[in-house]
Write a protein that holds these residues in place. Structure first.
Motif, PDB file in Angstrom:
ATOM      1  N   PRO A 117      -2.715 -24.000  15.537  1.00  0.00           N
ATOM      2  CA  PRO A 117      -2.848 -23.187  14.328  1.00  0.00           C
ATOM      3  C   PRO A 117      -3.252 -21.761  14.700  1.00  0.00           C
ATOM      4  N   LEU A 118      -2.712 -20.826  13.927  1.00  0.00           N
ATOM      5  CA  LEU A 118      -2.974 -19.427  14.209  1.00  0.00           C
ATOM      6  C   LEU A 118      -3.358 -18.784  12.878  1.00  0.00           C
ATOM      7  N   VAL A 119      -4.537 -18.209  12.830  1.00  0.00           N
ATOM      8  CA  VAL A 119      -4.977 -17.596  11.575  1.00  0.00           C
ATOM      9  C   VAL A 119      -4.495 -16.149  11.544  1.00  0.00           C
ATOM     10  N   ALA A 120      -3.562 -15.863  10.635  1.00  0.00           N
ATOM     11  CA  ALA A 120      -3.005 -14.514  10.564  1.00  0.00           C
ATOM     12  C   ALA A 120      -3.853 -13.643   9.643  1.00  0.00           C
ATOM     13  N   LEU A 121      -4.254 -14.209   8.520  1.00  0.00           N
ATOM     14  CA  LEU A 121      -5.038 -13.444   7.558  1.00  0.00           C
ATOM     15  C   LEU A 121      -6.267 -14.242   7.186  1.00  0.00           C
ATOM     16  N   LYS A 122      -7.379 -13.529   6.952  1.00  0.00           N
ATOM     17  CA  LYS A 122      -8.605 -14.239   6.600  1.00  0.00           C
ATOM     18  C   LYS A 122      -9.325 -13.454   5.525  1.00  0.00           C
ATOM     19  N   ASP A 123      -9.502 -14.097   4.390  1.00  0.00           N
ATOM     20  CA  ASP A 123     -10.317 -13.545   3.319  1.00  0.00           C
ATOM     21  C   ASP A 123      -9.961 -12.098   2.978  1.00  0.00           C
ATOM     22  N   VAL A 124      -8.717 -11.864   2.660  1.00  0.00           N
ATOM     23  CA  VAL A 124      -8.295 -10.514   2.272  1.00  0.00           C
ATOM     24  C   VAL A 124      -8.502 -10.357   0.770  1.00  0.00           C
ATOM     25  N   THR A 125      -9.335  -9.399   0.406  1.00  0.00           N
ATOM     26  CA  THR A 125      -9.646  -9.191  -1.000  1.00  0.00           C
ATOM     27  C   THR A 125      -9.558  -7.709  -1.324  1.00  0.00           C
ATOM     28  N   PHE A 126      -8.735  -7.352  -2.275  1.00  0.00           N
ATOM     29  CA  PHE A 126      -8.754  -5.978  -2.808  1.00  0.00           C
ATOM     30  C   PHE A 126      -7.959  -5.951  -4.105  1.00  0.00           C
ATOM     31  N   THR A 127      -8.162  -4.898  -4.866  1.00  0.00           N
ATOM     32  CA  THR A 127      -7.394  -4.763  -6.097  1.00  0.00           C
ATOM     33  C   THR A 127      -6.500  -3.537  -5.986  1.00  0.00           C
ATOM     34  N   ALA A 128      -5.384  -3.591  -6.701  1.00  0.00           N
ATOM     35  CA  ALA A 128      -4.444  -2.471  -6.712  1.00  0.00           C
ATOM     36  C   ALA A 128      -4.177  -2.131  -8.166  1.00  0.00           C
ATOM     37  N   ARG A 129      -4.373  -0.861  -8.479  1.00  0.00           N
ATOM     38  CA  ARG A 129      -4.214  -0.460  -9.879  1.00  0.00           C
ATOM     39  C   ARG A 129      -2.826   0.107 -10.128  1.00  0.00           C
ATOM     40  N   ARG A 130      -2.444   0.168 -11.385  1.00  0.00           N
ATOM     41  CA  ARG A 130      -1.081   0.631 -11.691  1.00  0.00           C
ATOM     42  C   ARG A 130      -0.895   2.094 -11.281  1.00  0.00           C
ATOM     43  N   GLU A 131       0.313   2.356 -10.833  1.00  0.00           N
ATOM     44  CA  GLU A 131       0.722   3.704 -10.406  1.00  0.00           C
ATOM     45  C   GLU A 131      -0.109   4.235  -9.237  1.00  0.00           C
ATOM     46  N   GLU A 132      -0.712   3.324  -8.490  1.00  0.00           N
ATOM     47  CA  GLU A 132      -1.501   3.740  -7.349  1.00  0.00           C
ATOM     48  C   GLU A 132      -0.642   3.649  -6.091  1.00  0.00           C
ATOM     49  N   PHE A 133      -0.928   4.529  -5.125  1.00  0.00           N
ATOM     50  CA  PHE A 133      -0.241   4.450  -3.831  1.00  0.00           C
ATOM     51  C   PHE A 133      -1.283   4.006  -2.806  1.00  0.00           C
ATOM     52  N   ILE A 134      -1.097   2.790  -2.277  1.00  0.00           N
ATOM     53  CA  ILE A 134      -2.043   2.237  -1.324  1.00  0.00           C
ATOM     54  C   ILE A 134      -1.370   2.103   0.031  1.00  0.00           C
ATOM     55  N   SER A 135      -2.046   2.517   1.090  1.00  0.00           N
ATOM     56  CA  SER A 135      -1.523   2.262   2.435  1.00  0.00           C
ATOM     57  C   SER A 135      -2.453   1.326   3.173  1.00  0.00           C
ATOM     58  N   ILE A 136      -1.858   0.417   3.910  1.00  0.00           N
ATOM     59  CA  ILE A 136      -2.629  -0.493   4.742  1.00  0.00           C
ATOM     60  C   ILE A 136      -2.348  -0.130   6.196  1.00  0.00           C
ATOM     61  N   VAL A 137      -3.390   0.246   6.938  1.00  0.00           N
ATOM     62  CA  VAL A 137      -3.190   0.516   8.363  1.00  0.00           C
ATOM     63  C   VAL A 137      -3.946  -0.538   9.165  1.00  0.00           C
ATOM     64  N   GLY A 138      -3.385  -0.874  10.291  1.00  0.00           N
ATOM     65  CA  GLY A 138      -4.039  -1.867  11.139  1.00  0.00           C
ATOM     66  C   GLY A 138      -3.293  -1.966  12.441  1.00  0.00           C
ATOM     67  N   PRO A 139      -3.916  -2.586  13.448  1.00  0.00           N
ATOM     68  CA  PRO A 139      -3.245  -2.726  14.745  1.00  0.00           C
ATOM     69  C   PRO A 139      -2.033  -3.648  14.640  1.00  0.00           C
ATOM     70  N   SER A 140      -1.128  -3.568  15.613  1.00  0.00           N
ATOM     71  CA  SER A 140       0.055  -4.428  15.620  1.00  0.00           C
ATOM     72  C   SER A 140      -0.371  -5.882  15.581  1.00  0.00           C
ATOM     73  N   GLY A 141       0.367  -6.670  14.820  1.00  0.00           N
ATOM     74  CA  GLY A 141       0.112  -8.106  14.792  1.00  0.00           C
ATOM     75  C   GLY A 141      -1.112  -8.502  13.997  1.00  0.00           C
ATOM     76  N   CYS A 142      -1.592  -7.607  13.102  1.00  0.00           N
ATOM     77  CA  CYS A 142      -2.793  -7.948  12.349  1.00  0.00           C
ATOM     78  C   CYS A 142      -2.466  -8.669  11.060  1.00  0.00           C
ATOM     79  N   GLY A 143      -1.194  -8.902  10.803  1.00  0.00           N
ATOM     80  CA  GLY A 143      -0.832  -9.649   9.601  1.00  0.00           C
ATOM     81  C   GLY A 143      -0.475  -8.768   8.415  1.00  0.00           C
ATOM     82  N   LYS A 144      -0.199  -7.482   8.684  1.00  0.00           N
ATOM     83  CA  LYS A 144       0.150  -6.566   7.583  1.00  0.00           C
ATOM     84  C   LYS A 144       1.420  -7.023   6.880  1.00  0.00           C
TER      85      LYS A 144
END
Lengths: 258, 263
Positions: free
Chosen positions: A18-45
């Motif tokens: 078993p390989l855990v790709a994502l763990k406890d990801v919590t956030f909210t996204a509001r309407r008409e918002e521009f969100i960027s997710i940055v992270g190292p390669s292979g972080c499950g983006k």
């Protein structure tokens, strides 16, 4: 329309383990918002985007969409890193694809598609096939396709990742312009810190595997923005702040000791 | 348009190389003709090219050749249509559904290596000695290459294309017509090419043993009466037939798959 991720986790089985790709990801996204997710390669983006797109189920946690669903409208559309176009469809057919799938009549969907093709400067290539275009042009077609489909949520999976540095700058400005005219919630995955700051209202920094959100950083730059927005005071401090969060994560993902 | 222009460009690029095989064949024929003329080659086994050409012309003049050619062509075409259409459809299903694969794969594995000519006698018992048993034998032979290609065609489709379809809200039918069929077309045409080759082979074999018409029969009659030049003529016509099929398919590929990168 917005959404909230609550304790999203995702496991895969790789080579019997078993390989855990994502763990406890919590956030909210509001309407008409521009969100960027940055992270190292292979972080499950990408895994995270696929979960938001409904292409993948989370192992744990849930995703709550709030706001009203418009009838006959896509909830989300994904722009892939590359190769997301259908090789057997012309530029026009590719851009109109989303509308075709939801049953918009041909004259109507082609008229809409033409409008966007013009906006991204590809009017001359309407009848071309993807293999006849450069990588940058193909990615513009993919972006136009996503905007034409007019989804509630637009998901961008490193859309500029395979482009050269100069083409990338042009497309960054282009997406700022198109988004200004067609506001919607965008979730954008990248590993380019400057790009994340330039485009977004908020930058979410992810840790290495298992991926989780380390920090949410609001970007106070005024809109409308262009490439010169990066010259404003405070941007450089923001950039180093993100980098300091990421540095050790990147080193760990490379297997380099501190 | 585009296709023609690139073809033209390619022709001019390798002009010398392209003429070389033709020159080699001519050289070979010339040597053969000379060999017979000086008595080095036994004309009963190796009749002079001119003798073969004369036999070919004579056969054209009497119309005998065309009767046989039509019979063979008809069997190949009927067999290919009868075999390939269900094979293509079944292949799509098997490529798409792992469940169908689990059920049908062993049956295909058992049926495919079977030399199809071996079932001809059985088919003649069941379907009679008329055209039907022959065409069905050809169809069974044409079935397998198409089935395997069509199945492989679906399985090699990039999963990302299915993601695109799902994420843009395509129905199953739209996924089939917009993704699966066009993505499978190139490999399916390769399958068709293999099927046609096998169909031609089995047709000739069937005609050798159980027919009164067809190019296979023509060859067999020539052998029985020791008319070697007609034997050669028959083989040449079959070879031309094979090449023609291949050329037609190549052109069909360009028309049907305009998005294929020029290689």
């Amino acid at each position: 329309m917005g959404f909230a991720l609550e304790g999203i986790g995702r496991e895969f089985v790789a080579g019997g383990r078993p390989l855990v790709a994502l763990k406890d990801v919590t956030f909210t996204a509001r309407r008409e918002e521009f969100i960027s997710i940055v992270g190292p390669s292979g972080c499950g983006k990408t895994t995270l985007l696929r979960i938001i797109a409904g292409l993948l189920r989370p192992t744990t946690g849930k995703i709550v969409f709030n706001g009203t669903f418009s009838q006959g409208k896509l909830r989300s559309a994904l722009v892939f890193q590359e190769h997301g176009l259908l090789p057997w469809c012309t530029v026009l057919q590719n851009v109109a694809l989303g509308l075709e799938f939801i049953g918009v009549s041909r004259p109507e969907r082609e008229a809409k598609a033409r409008g966007f093709i013009q906006q991204v400067g590809l009017a001359r290539f309407e009848r071309s096939y993807p293999h006849q275009l450069s990588v940058g042009m193909r990615q513009r077609v993919a972006i136009a396709r996503a905007f034409v489909a007019d989804p509630e949520i637009l998901l961008l999976d490193e859309p500029f990742g395979s482009l050269d540095a100069q083409t990338r700058l042009v497309l960054q400005e282009e997406i700022l312009r198109v988004w200004r005219d067609h506001r919607k919630l965008v979730v954008h995955v990248t590993h380019d810190i400057e790009e994340a700051i330039l485009l977004s209202d908020r930058v979410l920094v992810m840790s290495g595997r298992p991926g989780t959100i380390l920090e949410e950083i609001p970007v106070p730059l005024p809109r409308p923005r262009d490439l010169y927005s990066l010259d404003r005071p405070g941007v450089s401090a923001l950039k180093w702040h993100v980098w300091n969060l990421l540095k050790s994560e990147v080193r760990t993902s490379l297997g380099v000791a501190e | 348009m585009n296709v023609w222009r690139t073809t033209a460009r390619r022709w001019s690029k390798y002009r010398v190389e392209r003429l070389l095989p033709l020159a080699l064949v001519l050289l070979f024929l010339l040597a053969w003709q000379l060999g017979v003329a000086v008595g080095l080659l036994e004309p009963l086994f190796f009749p002079a090219p001119t003798t073969i050409a004369a036999a070919l012309l004579e056969s054209c003049r009497t119309g005998e050749l065309f009767t046989h050619l039509t019979a063979t062509l008809l069997r190949v075409v009927q067999g290919v249509v009868l075999g390939c259409v269900p094979a293509a459809l079944l292949g799509l299903v098997m490529g798409w559904s792992p469940r169908a694969r689990v059920v049908l794969d062993p049956l295909v594995a058992a049926g495919h290596p079977m030399p199809k000519i071996a079932i001809l006698p059985l088919l003649m018992v069941i379907l009679g000695i008329g055209e039907l048993s022959k065409v069905v034998a050809v169809a069974i032979a044409a079935f397998f290459p198409m089935l395997l290609s069509s199945m492989a065609a679906v399985r090699q489709i990039s999963p990302q294309l299915f993601d695109v379809a799902r994420c843009y809200g395509a129905s199953r039918r739209q996924t089939l017509t917009r993704i699966v069929v066009p993505a499978s077309l190139p490999l399916m045409l390769t399958g068709l090419r293999l099927s046609i080759n096998v169909a031609l082979m089995v047709t000739i074999a069937v005609e050798l043993i159980a027919s009164r018409t067809g190019l296979g029969t023509l060859i067999w009659l020539a052998w029985e009466t020791m008319r070697t030049e007609e034997l050669y003529a028959g083989i040449i016509v079959i070879a031309i037939l094979g090449v023609t099929f291949s050329l037609v398919l190549k052109h069909a590929e360009k028309v049907l798959i305009p998005w294929q990168q020029e290689r």
